[in-house]
Scaffold this motif. Structure first.
Motif, PDB file in Angstrom:
ATOM      1  N   THR A  46      10.732   0.245   3.110  1.00 41.87           N
ATOM      2  CA  THR A  46      10.552   1.496   2.373  1.00 41.87           C
ATOM      3  C   THR A  46      10.604   1.289   0.864  1.00 41.87           C
ATOM      4  OG1 THR A  46      11.500   2.802   4.174  1.00 41.87           O
ATOM      5  CG2 THR A  46      11.489   3.806   1.984  1.00 41.87           C
ATOM      6  N   ALA A  47       9.578   1.784   0.185  1.00 41.31           N
ATOM      7  CA  ALA A  47       9.570   1.839  -1.273  1.00 41.31           C
ATOM      8  C   ALA A  47       9.916   3.259  -1.690  1.00 41.31           C
ATOM      9  CB  ALA A  47       8.207   1.443  -1.815  1.00 41.31           C
ATOM     10  N   ASP A  48      11.057   3.425  -2.319  1.00 41.81           N
ATOM     11  CA  ASP A  48      11.503   4.746  -2.770  1.00 41.81           C
ATOM     12  C   ASP A  48      11.125   4.905  -4.240  1.00 41.81           C
ATOM     13  OD1 ASP A  48      12.718   7.122  -3.274  1.00 41.81           O
ATOM     14  OD2 ASP A  48      14.776   6.443  -2.883  1.00 41.81           O
ATOM     15  N   VAL A  49       9.835   5.146  -4.481  1.00 48.19           N
ATOM     16  CA  VAL A  49       9.319   5.146  -5.858  1.00 48.19           C
ATOM     17  C   VAL A  49       9.699   6.405  -6.636  1.00 48.19           C
ATOM     18  CG1 VAL A  49       7.405   3.591  -5.323  1.00 48.19           C
ATOM     19  CG2 VAL A  49       7.083   6.063  -5.099  1.00 48.19           C
ATOM     20  N   LYS A  50      10.271   7.386  -5.956  1.00 51.42           N
ATOM     21  CA  LYS A  50      10.707   8.612  -6.648  1.00 51.42           C
ATOM     22  C   LYS A  50      12.156   8.507  -7.129  1.00 51.42           C
ATOM     23  CE  LYS A  50       6.921  11.087  -6.108  1.00 51.42           C
ATOM     24  NZ  LYS A  50       6.785  12.200  -5.165  1.00 51.42           N
ATOM     25  N   SER A  51      12.885   7.531  -6.617  1.00 46.32           N
ATOM     26  CA  SER A  51      14.309   7.442  -6.956  1.00 46.32           C
ATOM     27  C   SER A  51      14.735   5.992  -7.189  1.00 46.32           C
ATOM     28  CB  SER A  51      15.144   8.091  -5.832  1.00 46.32           C
ATOM     29  OG  SER A  51      16.510   8.022  -6.128  1.00 46.32           O
ATOM     30  N   LYS A  52      15.158   5.340  -6.130  1.00 44.72           N
ATOM     31  CA  LYS A  52      15.722   3.990  -6.236  1.00 44.72           C
ATOM     32  C   LYS A  52      14.777   2.982  -6.882  1.00 44.72           C
ATOM     33  CE  LYS A  52      17.787   0.435  -3.266  1.00 44.72           C
ATOM     34  NZ  LYS A  52      17.995   0.018  -1.849  1.00 44.72           N
ATOM     35  N   HIS A  53      13.498   3.089  -6.595  1.00 41.29           N
ATOM     36  CA  HIS A  53      12.513   2.122  -7.091  1.00 41.29           C
ATOM     37  C   HIS A  53      11.581   2.729  -8.136  1.00 41.29           C
ATOM     38  CE1 HIS A  53      13.262   0.473  -2.826  1.00 41.29           C
ATOM     39  NE2 HIS A  53      13.992  -0.227  -3.674  1.00 41.29           N
ATOM     40  N   LYS A  54      12.082   3.725  -8.852  1.00 44.58           N
ATOM     41  CA  LYS A  54      11.283   4.405  -9.862  1.00 44.58           C
ATOM     42  C   LYS A  54      11.214   3.602 -11.154  1.00 44.58           C
ATOM     43  CE  LYS A  54      10.922   8.914 -12.168  1.00 44.58           C
ATOM     44  NZ  LYS A  54      11.559  10.239 -12.349  1.00 44.58           N
ATOM     45  N   SER A  78       1.715  -0.980  -8.100  1.00 45.87           N
ATOM     46  CA  SER A  78       1.517  -2.205  -7.318  1.00 45.87           C
ATOM     47  C   SER A  78       1.203  -3.400  -8.232  1.00 45.87           C
ATOM     48  CB  SER A  78       0.414  -2.010  -6.274  1.00 45.87           C
ATOM     49  OG  SER A  78      -0.854  -1.839  -6.883  1.00 45.87           O
ATOM     50  N   LYS A  79       0.553  -3.127  -9.359  1.00 49.62           N
ATOM     51  CA  LYS A  79       0.264  -4.209 -10.316  1.00 49.62           C
ATOM     52  C   LYS A  79       1.555  -4.741 -10.928  1.00 49.62           C
ATOM     53  CE  LYS A  79      -4.367  -2.701 -11.739  1.00 49.62           C
ATOM     54  NZ  LYS A  79      -5.141  -2.055 -12.818  1.00 49.62           N
ATOM     55  N   ILE A  80       2.466  -3.837 -11.286  1.00 50.04           N
ATOM     56  CA  ILE A  80       3.751  -4.263 -11.857  1.00 50.04           C
ATOM     57  C   ILE A  80       4.536  -5.072 -10.829  1.00 50.04           C
ATOM     58  CG2 ILE A  80       6.000  -3.438 -12.686  1.00 50.04           C
ATOM     59  CD1 ILE A  80       4.473  -1.025 -13.915  1.00 50.04           C
ATOM     60  N   ARG A 122       0.885  -1.172   0.000  1.00 44.42           N
ATOM     61  CA  ARG A 122       0.000   0.000   0.000  1.00 44.42           C
ATOM     62  C   ARG A 122       0.919   1.218   0.000  1.00 44.42           C
ATOM     63  NH1 ARG A 122      -5.231   2.090  -1.198  1.00 44.42           N
ATOM     64  NH2 ARG A 122      -4.146   4.006  -1.749  1.00 44.42           N
ATOM     65  N   LEU A 123       1.200   1.740  -1.169  1.00 48.31           N
ATOM     66  CA  LEU A 123       2.252   2.740  -1.334  1.00 48.31           C
ATOM     67  C   LEU A 123       1.842   4.155  -0.920  1.00 48.31           C
ATOM     68  CD1 LEU A 123       3.569   1.407  -4.758  1.00 48.31           C
ATOM     69  CD2 LEU A 123       4.480   0.925  -2.484  1.00 48.31           C
ATOM     70  N   SER A 124       0.578   4.475  -0.968  1.00 51.21           N
ATOM     71  CA  SER A 124       0.050   5.785  -0.592  1.00 51.21           C
ATOM     72  C   SER A 124      -1.474   5.628  -0.565  1.00 51.21           C
ATOM     73  CB  SER A 124       0.485   6.851  -1.620  1.00 51.21           C
ATOM     74  OG  SER A 124      -0.067   6.575  -2.895  1.00 51.21           O
ATOM     75  N   ALA A 125      -2.245   6.625  -0.203  1.00 52.46           N
ATOM     76  CA  ALA A 125      -1.930   7.906   0.420  1.00 52.46           C
ATOM     77  C   ALA A 125      -2.113   7.735   1.919  1.00 52.46           C
ATOM     78  CB  ALA A 125      -2.890   8.968  -0.123  1.00 52.46           C
ATOM     79  N   VAL A 164       4.942  -4.563   5.658  1.00 54.32           N
ATOM     80  CA  VAL A 164       4.240  -3.544   4.882  1.00 54.32           C
ATOM     81  C   VAL A 164       5.261  -2.784   4.044  1.00 54.32           C
ATOM     82  CG1 VAL A 164       2.827  -1.452   4.976  1.00 54.32           C
ATOM     83  CG2 VAL A 164       2.452  -3.292   6.642  1.00 54.32           C
ATOM     84  N   VAL A 165       5.006  -2.694   2.742  1.00 54.24           N
ATOM     85  CA  VAL A 165       5.875  -1.891   1.882  1.00 54.24           C
ATOM     86  C   VAL A 165       5.127  -0.615   1.500  1.00 54.24           C
ATOM     87  CG1 VAL A 165       5.209  -3.186  -0.202  1.00 54.24           C
ATOM     88  CG2 VAL A 165       7.304  -1.827  -0.205  1.00 54.24           C
ATOM     89  N   SER A 166       5.729   0.520   1.854  1.00 54.20           N
ATOM     90  CA  SER A 166       5.106   1.815   1.603  1.00 54.20           C
ATOM     91  C   SER A 166       6.196   2.884   1.617  1.00 54.20           C
ATOM     92  CB  SER A 166       4.030   2.108   2.655  1.00 54.20           C
ATOM     93  OG  SER A 166       3.239   3.212   2.281  1.00 54.20           O
ATOM     94  N   ARG A 167       5.763   4.142   1.598  1.00 48.71           N
ATOM     95  CA  ARG A 167       6.722   5.247   1.594  1.00 48.71           C
ATOM     96  C   ARG A 167       7.237   5.518   3.002  1.00 48.71           C
ATOM     97  NH1 ARG A 167       4.846   9.110  -3.352  1.00 48.71           N
ATOM     98  NH2 ARG A 167       3.722   7.513  -4.496  1.00 48.71           N
TER      99      ARG A 167
END
Length: 346
Positions: free
Chosen positions: A60-68, A97-99, A12-15, A40-43
């Motif tokens: 931590t999911a760093d979707v803006k950088s490392k995990h973009k 999350s689908k990917i 559950r990455l956000s919000a 739990v994987v999230s920001r």
């Protein structure tokens, strides 16, 4: 491996509000299946929400950088695999999350995904042929994902977080006396679900005049100056916007007697601690399934449906037909004040 002792990965990455709504479900899981481990994987910002739950870890999911991007999500998948998870609960059902879930499926993992009920929600908010009825709550939709993984689950109102211990910083900010603490979160992501500031100020003035409450204003760092005038004008009004870390704000929220909020994240943060929550609804509605956990519907205050019969017109508060720009103005400050007093007495 016995299903009662598996390791579940929860995505559950956000919000913030949606993540907070997962708490009662995760608490129900740890209560019902004490041998299950949950990650739990999230920001990273949302990590404090989960830090006091036994058998629950955070990644931590760093979707803006490392995990973009796709390559970043594949990197995240490889990192999460090393945690030896057994099954995956996707509570988000968005592209990212689908990917990530697809990588796990290709790796042989069982992945179950939330059904957001988009068709039902569209029927609830459309202006023609509206189907105005209570839809399944987001909490139950989350629980359905765990049920699909093989975990029978029943949510109870006690599935909330314990009150957190006050720190010296928080205590020095608010002081010590017998007055009840009322949190007020006056902002929301969209204007369609934000109570007008002039009317909210009237509510604050009425509460301050009673000399019975401490009123704590919540908002982001960018809201600090906007809230400062209320702090400066009225007695017993405290502006905590931009003053505390998120972790410290959670401590403060967990010690409130009541939270007054829009249909927004702060309502869910207070509800996950089992606090009393009064919510104000404009063009959105609890029937969409985003009502704070464990709160009686009588704690909700609604815009005038006789005057605005097409309500609700949006799930998220961003869409409304012409003439519905000011639905919130139909709720008087006296109604809000009276509801707060009533709920505090319950």
């Amino acid at each position: 491996m016995d299903s009662s002792s598996k390791h579940i990965l929860v995505i559950r990455l956000s919000a913030m509000g949606d993540v907070a709504m997962s708490i009662p479900v995760i608490k129900a899981m740890t209560r019902t299946y004490p041998n299950v481990k949950i990650t739990v994987v999230s920001r990273v910002f949302l990590k404090p929400i989960f830090q006091n739950i036994p058998n629950v870890s955070f990644y931590t999911a760093d979707v803006k950088s490392k995990h973009k991007g796709v390559s970043g999500l594949f990197k995240l998948y490889k990192e999460l695999k090393k945690l030896n998870v057994d099954v995956v609960a996707d509570l988000h059902n968005v592209l990212r999350s689908k990917i990530l879930g697809t990588f796990f499926k290709l790796g042989g993992y069982k992945v179950c995904t939330i059904d957001k009920g988009r068709t039902e929600k569209k029927a609830l908010t459309q202006t023609k042929s509206k189907i105005f009825k209570q839809l399944k709550t987001t909490h139950e939709r989350y629980a359905d994902v765990f049920r699909a993984l093989g975990y029978e689950l029943k949510l109870v109102k006690e599935d909330v977080l314990p009150q957190l211990k006050l720190t010296k910083k928080v205590t020095s900010f608010i002081g010590k006396d017998s007055k009840k603490w009322i949190g007020i979160a006056p902002f929301a992501a969209f204007a369609g679900k934000t109570y007008p500031t002039t009317q909210m100020e009237e509510v604050i003035a009425k509460l301050s005049k009673t000399n019975q409450y401490k009123i704590i204003l919540f908002g982001g760092a960018s809201d600090k100056n906007e809230l400062a005038s209320w702090h400066d004008t009225y007695d017993d009004v405290y502006n905590c916007a931009g003053l505390f870390s998120f972790e410290e704000e959670l401590i403060l929220i967990s010690n409130l007697d009541l939270m007054l909020s829009m249909d927004s994240g702060n309502a869910h943060l207070a509800a996950m601690f089992g606090k009393k929550v009064v919510t104000i609804w404009g063009i959105t509605h609890p029937y969409a399934g985003f009502y704070p956990f464990g709160q009686p519907l009588k704690n909700a205050i609604f815009a005038d449906k006789e005057k605005y019969p097409l309500l609700p017109t949006s799930i998220y508060g961003n869409k409304y037909p012409a003439g519905y720009e000011n639905v919130m103005e139909s709720i008087t400050p006296q109604v809000v004040f009276d509801k707060i007093v009533e709920v505090l007495k319950d």
